[in-house]
Design an enzyme around this catalytic site. Structure first.
Site, PDB file in Angstrom:
ATOM      1  N   TYR A  63      29.595  42.682  40.614  1.00 17.02           N
ATOM      2  CA  TYR A  63      30.192  41.415  41.030  1.00 17.02           C
ATOM      3  C   TYR A  63      31.499  41.183  40.272  1.00 17.02           C
ATOM      4  O   TYR A  63      32.490  40.714  40.845  1.00 17.02           O
ATOM      5  CB  TYR A  63      29.194  40.301  40.745  1.00 17.02           C
ATOM      6  CG  TYR A  63      29.489  38.986  41.422  1.00 17.02           C
ATOM      7  CD1 TYR A  63      29.626  38.912  42.798  1.00 17.02           C
ATOM      8  CD2 TYR A  63      29.604  37.811  40.681  1.00 17.02           C
ATOM      9  CE1 TYR A  63      29.878  37.696  43.416  1.00 17.02           C
ATOM     10  CE2 TYR A  63      29.844  36.596  41.288  1.00 17.02           C
ATOM     11  CZ  TYR A  63      29.978  36.536  42.654  1.00 17.02           C
ATOM     12  OH  TYR A  63      30.219  35.344  43.258  1.00 17.02           O
ATOM     13  N   CYS A  91      33.322  29.066  44.771  1.00 16.88           N
ATOM     14  CA  CYS A  91      32.745  30.397  44.545  1.00 16.88           C
ATOM     15  C   CYS A  91      33.732  31.336  43.860  1.00 16.88           C
ATOM     16  O   CYS A  91      33.418  31.936  42.841  1.00 16.88           O
ATOM     17  CB  CYS A  91      32.277  31.003  45.858  1.00 16.88           C
ATOM     18  SG  CYS A  91      30.815  30.173  46.482  1.00 16.88           S
ATOM     19  N   HIS A  92      34.906  31.486  44.425  1.00 23.28           N
ATOM     20  CA  HIS A  92      35.850  32.443  43.854  1.00 23.28           C
ATOM     21  C   HIS A  92      37.238  31.849  43.689  1.00 23.28           C
ATOM     22  O   HIS A  92      38.217  32.569  43.569  1.00 23.28           O
ATOM     23  CB  HIS A  92      35.896  33.724  44.700  1.00 23.28           C
ATOM     24  CG  HIS A  92      34.543  34.327  44.899  1.00 23.28           C
ATOM     25  ND1 HIS A  92      33.777  34.056  45.990  1.00 23.28           N
ATOM     26  CD2 HIS A  92      33.804  35.147  44.115  1.00 23.28           C
ATOM     27  CE1 HIS A  92      32.607  34.693  45.875  1.00 23.28           C
ATOM     28  NE2 HIS A  92      32.604  35.359  44.766  1.00 23.28           N
ATOM     29  N   GLY A  93      37.310  30.484  43.758  1.00 24.18           N
ATOM     30  CA  GLY A  93      38.553  29.819  43.392  1.00 24.18           C
ATOM     31  C   GLY A  93      39.688  29.883  44.390  1.00 24.18           C
ATOM     32  O   GLY A  93      40.824  30.124  43.998  1.00 24.18           O
TER      33      GLY A  93
END
Lengths: 173, 420
Positions: B292, A137-139
């Site tokens: 986001y 998702c965000h590494g």
């Protein structure tokens, strides 16, 4: 009206008393409406599971479902354990020795909640720069002990409360 | 002659008891609106109509949908395949949300360009921001209801934003979920709130319009209405203008609705939710992408969440950050340039939000996030002091007459102060 020197009247007192009681009563009445959103008794009742780990070979992992979340149970290779223990604690964003994350005498078994401590995605096993887990998702990169090494996650993967009932069975929760 | 002033005995009987006819007359028919409203002013009424469309389609979808973790996904497929016109109603609702956001974002940027947030319209502006926040909450919870993979993981990531709060974070997330992960209790409460919030929005829209009609609409010149010569009655002039704009907007909506109904969605949401597998690439719906991108630009969990919420909440203090006494960007050369920089910045942030946070995307995400916040603090307050605005026209009527030629052949005098 019959003053009290400081200008406060009987009516002022009654207003404050009424307002105060109203506020207390209002909060008390609001509480059930807030509390109902917390986990219900049947959800809380499903708080522990027993998992048979006899079939997990060295280098294999399984995902068990506990409280709606995956729990990673990994039978680590000796290299992975050695790698996790060779890391200086100063290199870790959330310093914790590998020994604290496993049960003594069962160092090969790594059991943790498979939920990224960033925003709750499920990390992918045996990926990422540290041979542990990688969250797509965000590494965030986790090492072979499930400790955060790189990326936005603030904490190591959580280790749940668990115990080995015997050599083949682990009770989580 | 207004209807309520006639001699119809039924109208008179009702009017005496409930002055609804004079109310309609005062707010929709003889309501004095500035003469010079352009097509950018259509998007408020368009947004209102999209809200009604969302409520109508939503109410009928609720007649066929089942809010249960085991049944929701299949009930949406049941709507798509079995319910008469179910595919149409669901696509209207899903794409309607996107077009509602398109209308509201244009409406918001129009307010930003013409300084519509400035005194005496600060509360009007606040109501608008509250509507935007409520829309975002509604859209997010609505997206969870089909219980596809993106529904589930979107819900997981967004509710986990609150876990960034120290101490109270984890209990709040458990409270939001009603369990230890997103599950059936979460779906049920989101369904309940998703049904409620549009009606709350409706109430805030009423306050928004009340404030609007109390101090009257701003206009492209940003100067006050000085008398009847500056206004025209709402009906027929703006009713017709709104209907024309709505028709064009409706055509664009129909093109997407009938020819590309899934273009704005994510294919992964046609896979049933699986709590044990996260999709490779999680992205929110397009209307959340700039926020986001801001969240991901900051390499710290709590600060990222604060920046993301702050990017919207900063709009609340905008009326006081902008120190210029001139409303319209038409007369503010520096602000006009900065406005377009800000618009491009928001679009680029949206593009970055759709891409993985690596390499150049990460760097540009940080640059654009910095520009976003610098626009509000300190650039806007400083520009208000240093900028030398162009001279304002003395009245709306004078500017309109000058623009329409003032005796010259039509179109001969292109007003230099017009929007470029």
């Amino acid at each position: 009206m019959a003053g009290h020197g400081d200008g406060a009247t009987r009516r002022d007192f009654l207003y404050i008393a009424l307002g105060g009681m109203g506020a207390v009563g209002g909060l008390a009445a609001a509480w059930p409406f807030v509390s109902q959103m917390n986990p219900s008794k049947d959800v809380l009742a499903l708080s522990s599971i027993e998992v048979d780990i006899s079939g997990i070979e060295v280098g294999q992992s399984i995902k068990a479902s506990w409280r709606g979340k995956p729990v990673f149970i990994r039978h680590r290779t000796p290299e992975e354990v050695a790698e996790a223990r060779a890391v200086p604690l100063d290199d870790l964003p959330d310093p914790q020795p590998d020994q604290e994350r496993v049960k003594a005498g069962r160092d090969e078994w790594l059991i943790m909640v498979g939920v990224c401590t960033h925003f709750g995605c499920i990390p992918l096993g045996q990926q990422g720069e540290y041979g542990g887990w990688f969250c797509p998702c965000h590494g965030s990169h986790y090492d072979t002990s499930g400790r955060i090494r790189k990326g936005p996650a603030p904490r190591n993967l959580d280790v749940p409360h668990y115990e080995f009932l015997d050599d083949n069975t682990v009770k989580i929760g | 002659m207004a209807l309520f002033q006639g001699n119809n005995p039924i109208v008179k009987w009702v009017e005496y008891r409930l002055p609804i006819f004079s109310f309609i007359d005062a707010h929709l028919i003889d309501y004095p609106a500035p003469k010079n409203l352009n097509y950018w002013y259509n998007f408020g009424s368009i947004a209102g109509i999209m809200l009604v469309l969302q409520i109508v389609t939503g109410v009928v979808l609720a007649m066929h949908y089942t809010p249960h973790a085991d049944l929701a996904f299949d009930s949406v497929e049941h709507i798509m395949r079995d319910v008469n016109y179910g595919w149409l109603l669901r696509y209207m609702h899903a794409n309607g949300a996107s077009f509602f956001f398109i209308a509201v974002y244009i409406h918001l940027f129009r307010g930003l360009y013409y300084g519509s947030y400035k005194s005496p319209r600060e509360l009007l502006w606040w109501m608008g921001i509250i509507i935007l926040l409520l829309m975002m909450a509604s859209a997010f919870m609505g997206y969870v209801l089909p219980w596809g993979q993106m529904s589930f993981w979107g819900a997981t990531v967004i509710t986990n934003l609150f876990s960034a709060l120290p101490w109270i974070g984890e209990p709040i997330v458990t409270w939001l979920w009603g369990g230890f992960a997103v599950d059936n209790p979460t779906l049920n409460r989101f369904y309940s709130l998703h049904y409620l919030l549009p009606f709350v929005i409706f109430g805030v829209v009423f306050l928004h319009l009340w404030a609007l009609h109390h101090r009257k609409s701003n206009n492209p010149l940003g100067i006050d209405i000085k008398g009847p010569q500056d206004t025209i009655p709402f009906h027929p002039y703006y009713t017709v203008k709104d209907v024309l704009g709505l028709a064009v907007f409706g055509i664009l909506f129909s093109l997407v609705l009938f020819f590309a109904p899934n273009a704005l969605g994510e294919v992964d949401n046609y896979i049933k939710a699986d709590p044990l597998v996260t999709p490779e690439h999680i992205v929110p719906e397009w209307y959340f992408l700039p926020f986001y991108a801001i969240l991901r630009a900051i390499p710290h969990k709590l600060l990222g969440v604060i920046a993301m919420f702050g990017s919207i909440l900063v709009l609340f203090i905008l009326p006081w950050l902008d120190t210029s006494r001139v409303r319209s960007a038409t007369f503010r050369p520096v602000y006009k340039l900065l406005f377009w920089v800000f618009v491009v910045d928001c679009i680029v942030l949206g593009y970055i939000g759709a891409n993985p946070p690596q390499g150049a995307f990460l760097i540009w995400g940080r640059i654009c996030t910095a520009i976003y916040f610098l626009f509000f603090i300190p650039v806007l307050p400083l520009v208000g002091w240093f900028e030398r605005p162009k001279p304002l026209p003395t009245s709306i009527a004078e500017a309109v007459l000058a623009k329409s030629g003032g005796g010259m052949p039509e179109g001969a005098a292109a007003a230099p102060e017009g929007r470029g």
